[in-house]
Design an enzyme around this catalytic site. Structure first.
Site, short mmCIF file in Angstrom:
data_model
loop_
_atom_site.label_atom_id
_atom_site.label_comp_id
_atom_site.label_asym_id
_atom_site.label_seq_id
_atom_site.Cartn_x
_atom_site.Cartn_y
_atom_site.Cartn_z
N PRO A 2 0.78 -1.22 0.00
CA PRO A 2 0.00 0.00 0.00
C PRO A 2 0.81 1.27 0.00
O PRO A 2 1.66 1.48 0.85
CB PRO A 2 -0.76 -0.11 1.32
CG PRO A 2 0.10 -0.96 2.19
CD PRO A 2 1.18 -1.57 1.37
N GLU A 3 0.51 2.11 -0.93
CA GLU A 3 0.94 3.50 -0.86
C GLU A 3 -0.30 4.29 -0.51
O GLU A 3 -1.35 3.73 -0.25
CB GLU A 3 1.57 3.94 -2.18
CG GLU A 3 2.80 3.12 -2.55
CD GLU A 3 3.49 3.60 -3.81
OE1 GLU A 3 3.51 4.81 -4.07
OE2 GLU A 3 4.00 2.76 -4.55
#
Length: 294
Positions: A2-3
């Site tokens: 996840p960004e």
DNA sequence: AAGAACTCCTGTTGGC
DNA sequence: TGCCAACAGGAGTTCT
């Protein structure tokens, strides 16, 4: 996994399940993830109601009526699964859960008062959770050093230039530095640099004039950082491997990558004709078009 | 003291 | 088919 766009997608997916619900039962299956869980982790959650679920950088923050804040970071492989009460609704305090092939890395289970079960799964265990008091959140060691939110009004060409002035490191490294901008990761840095026509190998100091003001490069880069993040959030994030949002929806921004994972392919810029290259910077892959990124 | 290298952990993938 | 090295969305810690 996840960004910022993926974390924001997760936040939106969990909001409807968590906010307004109490923790009826919590199962912490191991003493640590990347770091140890805080003391009395389960006890401090039990019985309290979630007032709000927010995001800061790549952190999810569940604000509780008890005055505690549950801080969650997904690391590389963290994900949430949501099981909603259906035909066979569980009794209060029971988990909707079946152990299965992919449950080996289910590390934390939350049974909510609305009947939903929320499961934190993290194969690599680079994620972590902590508890802080709401009034001490800003001073928390995980929060206090973070730079500006990239989608906020604080990220301006002038800010970025001032923070990069004199920096003897690459643009790529500077944009990944969470102390400057908090929330960018490897994918969206590559994509933002591509959209801006800037080489990841250029020195970060090139964003600032000698006086520390924004150069044209900084003026180009900042709007593209915001645009790529907004586009990705709009698409529900990027789905790589088997990542999925809490309700199982798949993000589809990966189909919009211009450079990430596209080594050897032709640059998508009409008329460019360059070939996407992969290089390693700071031990991480960087993808870029040497022809149109200068 | 800034910047780069190393580290944590498991799963998947690609080349032979 | 099988084996093994390389690689993966992060970031704190340790080095130089």
């Amino acid at each position: 996994m996840p960004e910022l766009p993926e974390v924001e997608t997760v936040r939106r997916g969990l909001e409807g399940v968590l906010v307004g619900a109490r923790f009826d039962r919590v199962e912490q299956r191991r003493p640590d993830l990347r770091f140890p869980f805080p003391d009395r982790f389960v006890e401090r959650l039990l019985g309290t109601r979630v007032a709000a679920l927010s995001r800061r950088a790549k952190y999810l923050l569940a604000h509780m009526e008890s005055g505690d804040v549950l801080i969650m970071h997904l690391g590389m492989s963290g994900r949430f699964k949501v099981l909603r009460a259906g035909a066979n609704a569980q009794k209060p305090g029971e988990f909707l859960y079946e152990a299965g092939e992919n449950s080996r890395h289910d590390h934390v289970l939350f049974a909510m008062s609305n009947g939903a079960t929320v499961i934190y799964n993290d194969a690599r265990r680079f994620g972590f959770m902590d508890l802080a008091r709401e009034d001490g959140l800003a001073a928390h060691k995980l929060m206090s050093g973070l730079g500006v939110e990239p989608l906020g009004a604080d990220l301006t060409p002038g800010y970025l230039a001032a923070r990069c002035k004199g920096k003897r490191t690459t643009l790529k490294a500077a944009l990944l530095d969470q102390r400057i901008i908090a929330g960018l990761g490897n994918i969206y840095v590559c994509e933002a640099l591509y959209r801006s026509g800037l080489s990841p190998r250029r020195m970060a100091s090139a964003l600032a004039t000698r006086a520390g003001r924004a150069t044209g490069r900084a003026e180009r880069l900042v709007p593209q950082i915001k645009a790529v993040l907004e586009d990705a959030i709009e698409a529900g994030g990027s789905t790589l491997r088997d990542y999925h949002a809490p309700e199982g929806d798949l993000g589809y921004f990966q189909h919009s990558f211009a450079v990430y994972g596209r080594e050897g392919m032709e640059c998508v810029l009409p008329g460019c004709g360059g070939t996407i290259r992969r290089i390693v910077q700071g031990g991480r892959s960087t993808f870029f078009c040497p022809r149109c990124q200068r």
